[in-house]
Design an enzyme around this catalytic site. Structure first.
Site, PDB file in Angstrom:
ATOM      1  N   GLU A  62     -68.826 -43.169  94.389  1.00 30.53           N
ATOM      2  CA  GLU A  62     -69.780 -42.612  95.155  1.00 30.53           C
ATOM      3  C   GLU A  62     -70.600 -43.566  96.478  1.00 30.53           C
ATOM      4  O   GLU A  62     -71.763 -43.333  96.495  1.00 30.53           O
ATOM      5  CB  GLU A  62     -70.834 -41.716  94.624  1.00 30.53           C
ATOM      6  CG  GLU A  62     -69.910 -40.732  93.576  1.00 30.53           C
ATOM      7  CD  GLU A  62     -71.038 -39.942  92.786  1.00 30.53           C
ATOM      8  OE1 GLU A  62     -72.275 -39.835  93.187  1.00 30.53           O
ATOM      9  OE2 GLU A  62     -70.658 -39.197  91.429  1.00 30.53           O
ATOM     10  N   GLU A 115     -72.747 -39.292  83.875  1.00 28.28           N
ATOM     11  CA  GLU A 115     -74.229 -39.397  83.835  1.00 28.28           C
ATOM     12  C   GLU A 115     -74.655 -38.940  82.462  1.00 28.28           C
ATOM     13  O   GLU A 115     -75.784 -38.584  82.338  1.00 28.28           O
ATOM     14  CB  GLU A 115     -74.967 -38.779  84.865  1.00 28.28           C
ATOM     15  CG  GLU A 115     -74.510 -39.170  86.348  1.00 28.28           C
ATOM     16  CD  GLU A 115     -75.438 -38.225  87.489  1.00 28.28           C
ATOM     17  OE1 GLU A 115     -75.903 -37.342  87.128  1.00 28.28           O
ATOM     18  OE2 GLU A 115     -75.193 -38.534  88.615  1.00 28.28           O
TER      19      GLU A 115
HETATM   20  C1  GLA Z   1     -74.446 -37.522  91.461  1.00 31.88           C
HETATM   21  C2  GLA Z   1     -73.162 -36.756  91.321  1.00 31.88           C
HETATM   22  C3  GLA Z   1     -72.455 -36.356  92.627  1.00 31.88           C
HETATM   23  C4  GLA Z   1     -73.606 -35.799  93.366  1.00 31.88           C
HETATM   24  C5  GLA Z   1     -74.715 -36.877  93.639  1.00 31.88           C
HETATM   25  C6  GLA Z   1     -75.548 -36.288  94.685  1.00 31.88           C
HETATM   26  O1  GLA Z   1     -74.238 -38.983  91.698  1.00 31.88           O
HETATM   27  O2  GLA Z   1     -72.141 -37.374  90.437  1.00 31.88           O
HETATM   28  O3  GLA Z   1     -71.540 -35.267  92.316  1.00 31.88           O
HETATM   29  O4  GLA Z   1     -74.140 -34.704  93.071  1.00 31.88           O
HETATM   30  O5  GLA Z   1     -75.452 -37.164  92.791  1.00 31.88           O
HETATM   31  O6  GLA Z   1     -74.832 -35.704  95.795  1.00 31.88           O
END
Ligand code: GLA
Length: 338
Positions: free
Chosen positions: A245, A138
């Protein structure tokens, strides 16, 4: 003895074995409460939190590996792959990393040497066992105009912190696949920034091998066109793509209702349709997409409970809160077989 619940249901990872790995983010609780589900349906795991900087390295001279090691042992016992998450991030990183002994800001050299020492220690510990790492998480800004998100890493070390992180990780384990990972990855404006960052790293000879698409999606967004365009754009860099994710919130972004005790029938229908479309697309691009990881496994536990709306449960996965298959599960399985 195999739990009877799983006797007749096919395994998700087995169904997609020609296409990509099927992963789940886990934590010390779900490694126990979802154990059989994980073993049956998934062939890859990621630590939801336990490999983040603050968990592994709470103080300069203190590393805490117990929970991460437990995850590694679980993966090893069950022949699962492990994706490492995450080495450098603006969140969940302890304050000491950026501070000198009097509480002021550290200088660039010190920060980079702390980063190096963290990456070296962590990556070396799991060398040959963690096959892919989210090296930087990020770093790209959602805000128009600026490319990189303001952060202490950026403030102190400058934009080179990103390239350095990849270099240190590559030195520690030259065989690990190294990823840049981000959310809103399918939003056209941000997609172009992620693309530009990855392209410039590649052109500079930085050891980056892939882009992680977090894929925190919902019933309406992103559109299938935006997702397809993002996959094509990133794939055009010749990099591997991981869906890192995945979850599909049953609430639209602006929806703030807190009254539901279960998803509505309409939500289930739409979620099923979305999952089917996503997996069709992943399969179509499986030459590029080599892993699909959900940010959890079943609706009994999700980080989306109480986030971003407090007092609200969410049901984002293919398995319900009893860990039984939802309609979306059967349709995704059908996609694998068609
Ligand atoms: C982001 C992070 C993850 C996690 C999510 C929320 O996507 O990459 O590690 O913290 O937020 O759970």
């Amino acid at each position: 003895m195999v739990n009877s619940r799983f006797d007749e249901s096919a395994s998700l990872h087995d169904a997609f074995k020609e296409h990509f790995l099927i992963g789940a983010a886990v934590n010390p609780t779900t490694l126990v409460t979802q154990r059989e589900l994980l073993v049956h349906h998934f062939n890859s795991v990621t630590a939801e939190n336990e490999m983040k900087f603050e968990r592994l390295h709470p103080a300069e001279d203190k590393y805490t590996f117990e929970n991460a090691d437990r995850l590694m042992a679980f993966a090893d016992e069950n022949g699962m792959a492990v994706r490492g998450h995450t080495l450098v991030w603006h969140n969940q990183t302890p304050a000491w990393v950026f501070e000198d002994s009097s509480g002021g800001s550290v200088d660039r050299e010190t920060l980079l040497s702390r980063m190096k020492s963290h990456i070296e220690t962590v990556v070396t510990r799991y060398k040959g066992k963690i096959y892919a790492w989210d090296v930087v998480n990020e770093a790209v800004s959602d805000a128009g105009g600026e490319l990189l998100r303001p952060s202490k890493w950026l403030d102190i070390a400058g934009e080179e912190f990103i390239a350095k992180a990849f270099e240190y990780a590559h030195e520690a384990d030259p065989n690990a696949l190294l990823f840049y990972n981000d959310y809103n990855e399918s939003v056209p404006e941000k997609r172009e920034k992620i693309y530009a960052l990855a392209k410039s790293l590649k052109e500079k000879g930085v050891p980056i091998h892939g882009i992680g698409l977090q894929a925190h999606w919902n019933l309406e967004r992103p559109s299938m066109d935006d997702i397809r365009n993002a996959i094509e754009r990133y794939a055009s860099l010749g990099m591997k793509l991981h869906i890192t994710e995945l979850d599909v919130s049953v609430f639209k972004h602006e929806d703030r209702r807190t009254d539901l005790l279960a998803p509505t029938p309409e939500m289930i229908v739409r979620q099923t349709e979305r999952y089917q479309q996503f997996f069709r697309l992943f399969k179509e691009y499986s030459e590029h997409i080599t892993s699909v990881t959900f940010w959890g496994a079943a609706d009994d536990y999700t980080w989306l409970d109480n986030f971003p709306v407090r007092g609200r449960k969410n049901w984002p996965f293919l398995f319900d809160k009893e860990q039984n298959p939802k309609p979306s599960y059967w349709d995704v399985l059908e996609v694998a077989r068609s």
